[in-house]
Design a protein around this motif. Sequence first.
Motif, mmCIF file in Angstrom:
data_model
loop_
_atom_site.group_PDB
_atom_site.id
_atom_site.type_symbol
_atom_site.label_atom_id
_atom_site.label_comp_id
_atom_site.label_asym_id
_atom_site.label_seq_id
_atom_site.Cartn_x
_atom_site.Cartn_y
_atom_site.Cartn_z
ATOM 1 N N ARG A 285 52.966 16.176 23.914
ATOM 2 C CA ARG A 285 53.855 15.552 22.923
ATOM 3 C C ARG A 285 53.471 16.013 21.524
ATOM 4 O O ARG A 285 54.324 16.376 20.712
ATOM 5 N N MET A 286 52.177 16.020 21.228
ATOM 6 C CA MET A 286 51.730 16.474 19.918
ATOM 7 C C MET A 286 51.982 17.973 19.755
ATOM 8 O O MET A 286 52.333 18.436 18.675
ATOM 9 N N ALA B 176 64.965 21.127 15.259
ATOM 10 C CA ALA B 176 64.040 22.068 15.893
ATOM 11 C C ALA B 176 64.261 22.095 17.401
ATOM 12 O O ALA B 176 64.613 21.079 18.007
ATOM 13 N N PRO B 177 64.058 23.260 18.022
ATOM 14 C CA PRO B 177 64.144 23.299 19.481
ATOM 15 C C PRO B 177 63.066 22.416 20.096
ATOM 16 O O PRO B 177 61.993 22.256 19.532
ATOM 17 N N ARG B 178 63.361 21.856 21.223
ATOM 18 C CA ARG B 178 62.435 20.936 21.885
ATOM 19 C C ARG B 178 62.189 21.390 23.317
ATOM 20 O O ARG B 178 62.374 20.638 24.271
ATOM 21 N N GLU C 47 61.334 19.917 29.196
ATOM 22 C CA GLU C 47 60.724 20.093 30.525
ATOM 23 C C GLU C 47 60.235 18.769 31.119
ATOM 24 O O GLU C 47 59.845 18.724 32.282
ATOM 25 N N GLN C 48 60.251 17.708 30.320
ATOM 26 C CA GLN C 48 59.699 16.423 30.749
ATOM 27 C C GLN C 48 60.766 15.582 31.444
ATOM 28 O O GLN C 48 61.961 15.744 31.202
ATOM 29 N N LEU D 231 60.104 10.022 29.979
ATOM 30 C CA LEU D 231 59.088 10.525 29.053
ATOM 31 C C LEU D 231 59.745 11.107 27.796
ATOM 32 O O LEU D 231 59.250 10.914 26.682
ATOM 33 N N ARG D 232 60.887 11.760 27.944
ATOM 34 C CA ARG D 232 61.614 12.278 26.771
ATOM 35 C C ARG D 232 62.022 11.140 25.843
ATOM 36 O O ARG D 232 61.927 11.255 24.626
#
Length: 176
Positions: free
Chosen positions: A93-94, A114-116, A121-122, A126-127
């Motif tokens: 996450r960080m 920003a792209p994430r 992938e989570q 969790l996202r």
Amino acid sequence: MNNAAAYLGIKPKNYGYSTTVSFHRWMDDHGPEQFIQALRELANNFDAVSSPLNYRRRRGALHRWSLTHEAWQEITDRLPPVPGPFQPNLDDRMRQEASAFIWAQVTCGEPLFAPRAIEEEQPEDLRRLWSSQRSSTWAKLARSRMNHYTALRGLLLQHSDTLSKQIDSGISPRSG
């Protein structure tokens, strides 16, 4: 605004473009003539730059970019130790938020856009959790005076500078 955003590669998902209360207040105080004059001065400043930065190229180069595990490890290994039992969180996450921070520095964009790639992938739950923690993490990265975050911010700014120079010289960055 939509055309300018499309040209720069900004594709906000649930965000529109609109003026703010601050803008309307400024217009009430200064009037449209002063706004037009400010826009002309801004355009003249842009015209005066001999070799302008190509933010479109930067955004394109970083379209799906994120820090790799290896690059993140290299950055975090350079952080000074944090005394005491409570250690900072340096998980994926960080790493995602550090990637967004670097992206925002290189593109002069809003971290919101920003792209994430790491986050995508989570699993969905969790996202959502990561999304709920985004603003507090961003505040720590951008403004915290705590030694750990100050040091991390400095390292991320160094990485941003290196990445900017690579892209501007025509080198396509790999994730990392």
